[in-house]
Scaffold this motif. Structure first.
Motif, mmCIF file in Angstrom:
data_model
loop_
_atom_site.group_PDB
_atom_site.id
_atom_site.type_symbol
_atom_site.label_atom_id
_atom_site.label_comp_id
_atom_site.label_asym_id
_atom_site.label_seq_id
_atom_site.Cartn_x
_atom_site.Cartn_y
_atom_site.Cartn_z
ATOM 1 N N ILE A 34 0.880 -1.167 0.000
ATOM 2 C CA ILE A 34 0.000 0.000 0.000
ATOM 3 C C ILE A 34 0.916 1.216 0.000
ATOM 4 N N ARG A 35 0.722 2.106 -0.945
ATOM 5 C CA ARG A 35 1.640 3.251 -1.110
ATOM 6 C C ARG A 35 1.001 4.527 -0.598
ATOM 7 N N ILE A 36 1.633 5.117 0.405
ATOM 8 C CA ILE A 36 1.211 6.415 0.935
ATOM 9 C C ILE A 36 2.213 7.453 0.464
ATOM 10 N N GLY A 37 1.736 8.450 -0.241
ATOM 11 C CA GLY A 37 2.611 9.498 -0.750
ATOM 12 C C GLY A 37 2.588 10.719 0.146
ATOM 13 N N THR A 38 3.701 11.429 0.178
ATOM 14 C CA THR A 38 3.749 12.666 0.946
ATOM 15 C C THR A 38 4.732 13.646 0.334
ATOM 16 N N PHE A 60 5.763 6.135 12.329
ATOM 17 C CA PHE A 60 4.436 5.516 12.247
ATOM 18 C C PHE A 60 4.447 4.330 11.278
ATOM 19 N N ILE A 61 5.011 4.531 10.085
ATOM 20 C CA ILE A 61 5.022 3.466 9.074
ATOM 21 C C ILE A 61 5.920 2.313 9.494
ATOM 22 N N ASP A 62 7.051 2.610 10.100
ATOM 23 C CA ASP A 62 7.932 1.544 10.616
ATOM 24 C C ASP A 62 7.166 0.668 11.603
ATOM 25 N N ARG A 63 6.476 1.311 12.526
ATOM 26 C CA ARG A 63 5.723 0.578 13.538
ATOM 27 C C ARG A 63 4.587 -0.237 12.890
ATOM 28 N N LEU A 64 3.940 0.369 11.917
ATOM 29 C CA LEU A 64 2.845 -0.294 11.215
ATOM 30 C C LEU A 64 3.324 -1.592 10.569
ATOM 31 N N ASN A 65 4.436 -1.512 9.857
ATOM 32 C CA ASN A 65 4.965 -2.701 9.170
ATOM 33 C C ASN A 65 5.503 -3.738 10.159
ATOM 34 N N LYS A 66 6.073 -3.270 11.239
ATOM 35 C CA LYS A 66 6.592 -4.186 12.253
ATOM 36 C C LYS A 66 5.467 -5.040 12.845
ATOM 37 N N ASN A 67 4.266 -4.481 12.843
ATOM 38 C CA ASN A 67 3.125 -5.165 13.435
ATOM 39 C C ASN A 67 2.175 -5.768 12.400
ATOM 40 N N GLY A 68 2.678 -6.019 11.203
ATOM 41 C CA GLY A 68 1.865 -6.739 10.232
ATOM 42 C C GLY A 68 1.329 -5.925 9.083
ATOM 43 N N GLY A 69 1.665 -4.647 9.008
ATOM 44 C CA GLY A 69 1.217 -3.835 7.893
ATOM 45 C C GLY A 69 -0.249 -3.492 7.982
ATOM 46 N N LEU A 70 -0.888 -3.339 6.823
ATOM 47 C CA LEU A 70 -2.281 -2.934 6.752
ATOM 48 C C LEU A 70 -2.986 -3.804 5.716
ATOM 49 N N LEU A 71 -4.087 -4.406 6.094
ATOM 50 C CA LEU A 71 -4.806 -5.353 5.235
ATOM 51 C C LEU A 71 -3.888 -6.494 4.790
ATOM 52 N N GLY A 72 -2.936 -6.847 5.657
ATOM 53 C CA GLY A 72 -2.002 -7.913 5.334
ATOM 54 C C GLY A 72 -0.953 -7.526 4.321
ATOM 55 N N ARG A 73 -0.817 -6.230 4.053
ATOM 56 C CA ARG A 73 0.135 -5.736 3.056
ATOM 57 C C ARG A 73 1.125 -4.768 3.699
ATOM 58 N N ARG A 74 2.335 -4.784 3.207
ATOM 59 C CA ARG A 74 3.352 -3.828 3.654
ATOM 60 C C ARG A 74 2.944 -2.432 3.213
ATOM 61 N N VAL A 75 3.262 -1.436 4.020
ATOM 62 C CA VAL A 75 2.970 -0.044 3.694
ATOM 63 C C VAL A 75 4.261 0.668 3.321
ATOM 64 N N GLU A 76 4.243 1.329 2.190
ATOM 65 C CA GLU A 76 5.421 2.037 1.695
ATOM 66 C C GLU A 76 5.157 3.535 1.711
ATOM 67 N N ASN A 98 1.039 10.201 -10.935
ATOM 68 C CA ASN A 98 1.204 9.603 -12.262
ATOM 69 C C ASN A 98 2.299 8.547 -12.368
ATOM 70 N N GLN A 99 3.378 8.714 -11.590
ATOM 71 C CA GLN A 99 4.490 7.773 -11.696
ATOM 72 C C GLN A 99 4.529 6.780 -10.524
ATOM 73 N N ASP A 100 4.374 7.298 -9.313
ATOM 74 C CA ASP A 100 4.468 6.431 -8.146
ATOM 75 C C ASP A 100 3.179 5.662 -7.875
ATOM 76 N N LYS A 101 2.084 6.144 -8.466
ATOM 77 C CA LYS A 101 0.793 5.454 -8.341
ATOM 78 C C LYS A 101 0.418 5.219 -6.877
ATOM 79 N N VAL A 102 0.522 6.289 -6.063
ATOM 80 C CA VAL A 102 0.207 6.129 -4.649
ATOM 81 C C VAL A 102 -1.299 5.949 -4.459
ATOM 82 N N ASP A 103 -1.658 5.397 -3.330
ATOM 83 C CA ASP A 103 -3.063 5.137 -3.019
ATOM 84 C C ASP A 103 -3.726 6.306 -2.306
#
Length: 388
Positions: A34-38, A60-76, A98-103
């Motif tokens: 799951i791609r979060i853009g900023t 926040f994202i490090d902690r999220l991925n350490k605990n299983g990500g989101l919807l069973g998917r890694r968060v980038e 257009n290029q990174d196709k963030v969610d």
């Protein structure tokens, strides 16, 4: 500059602060992230905003991925530093879409950079949570645009209420020239009659000015002036405090939540003493009563941030925390990253306890905070003190 933030250890946030995410430790992460853009102002004039925002998002994202990500998917997290330039913000938002196709996009440190990209966001149908302050971002409501910081309008209302309680009705107003500054000034002028306030002096300084004594001198000499309100953020907030002290001004001095950081106090070098302003409860979380609804989440965030980065928290990092919390909760409820579904779920955010306040959004309110989510603080002995 593009930064992909995919993994890494982090000091753990309190479990209670993350239970809302519904994480399952140890769950295998699917290949497609799951791609979060900023885009944040990590450098340039608003770096005091963007720096703690990015640090918070990484944590926040490090902690999220350490605990299983989101919807069973890694968060980038895909990040670009806009260097506090609207032109860069436009370039990077185009790239994220257009290029990174963030969610989803969570970012925009300043009002100017946020407003510069809104047309792109709306056209693309991209869920967007801004971290900037001015009310114009979500007023009028824009379908795909939300925000987490309290608006300048809410801040001015809180300030005027406090002034009236102290018998202060004659205000000298000083404003900067940025997007937030102009919006704050506009709201101060518009709201003053509703609160029985009279703006007896209305001064503006230019972008990049490093000496506001001419404007403050005129305010000081205005007949009947009882208090000073400064609308601005960044380095000018400290300059105004210094010039105020240099001129021997003694009238009560107010600023906005744009100054709610230790960097303001440190930059003022002792001249911030007595400055009063509205801020998120996070700024004085240690002083909140035990039963305050934001005590637990604010304490957990403060503990984790200061342990990892060895620096004081600011409310600006808190805006990023709440933005990601709202975004990830919406994705979880949507059960997918379908942009329309996620947008709808953001709009349904209901009584979500964050560090900025308790958010309840709706089709007519894409902020979800009111003046009750602000506290009034004052500088005492170079520290923030809770007033009420």
């Amino acid at each position: 500059m593009r930064t992909l933030l995919r993994r890494g250890a982090v000091a753990a946030l309190a479990a209670s602060a993350f239970m809302v995410l519904g994480l399952v430790p140890g769950r295998a992460l699917a290949a497609e992230p799951i791609r979060i853009g900023t885009f944040l102002s990590v450098s340039g004039g608003a770096s005091f905003l963007g720096d703690p925002e990015l640090k918070t998002m990484v944590m926040f994202i490090d902690r999220l991925n350490k605990n299983g990500g989101l919807l069973g998917r890694r968060v980038e997290l895909i990040h670009y530093d806009d260097e506090t330039r609207a032109k860069n913000a436009i370039t990077y938002v185009k790239r994220l879409i257009n290029q990174d196709k963030v969610d989803i996009i969570v970012g925009g440190s300043t009002t100017g950079n946020t407003m510069a990209v809104i047309k792109l966001i709306q056209k693309a149908g991209m869920p967007f949570i801004s971290l900037a302050g001015a009310g114009v971002i979500i007023d009028p409501v824009k379908k795909w645009v939300f925000k987490t910081p309290h608006t300048d309008k809410v801040a001015v209302a809180k300030i005027f209420t406090d002034m009236k309680s102290r018998g202060l009705t004659k205000v000298g107003l000083l404003s900067g020239s940025g997007g937030f500054d102009k919006s704050c000034r506009k709201n101060a002028l518009a709201l003053a009659p509703e609160f029985g306030i009279t703006i007896v002096a209305d001064e503006v300084h230019g972008k990049g000015d490093t000496d506001m004594t001419p404007q403050l001198t005129r305010i000081k000499s205005t007949a009947g002036v009882q208090t000073l309100l400064y609308c601005g953020f960044g380095a000018p907030t400290s300059i105004v405090a210094k010039n105020y002290k240099q001129l021997g001004m003694t009238i009560p001095h107010y600023q906005t939540h744009g100054s709610a950081s230790m960097k303001f106090i440190l930059g003022a070098a002792g001249a911030a003493e007595g400055v009063r302003l509205p801020a998120a409860a996070l700024l004085v979380v240690d002083q909140l009563p035990a039963d305050h609804p934001q005590k637990a989440v604010g304490t957990a965030y403060k503990k984790a941030y200061e342990a990892r980065y060895k620096e004081p928290i600011s409310t600006f990092g808190g805006h990023a925390y709440d933005g990601l919390l709202i975004a990830t909760e919406a994705i979880k409820r949507a059960g997918s990253t379908d942009k329309a579904k996620v947008r709808d779920e953001i709009e349904k955010t209901d009584h979500m306890v964050g560090v900025d306040g308790i958010f309840t959004m709706s089709p007519t309110d894409h902020l979800g905070l009111n003046a009750g989510s602000f506290v009034m603080v004052e500088v005492h002995d170079n520290k923030w003190k809770l007033i009420h």
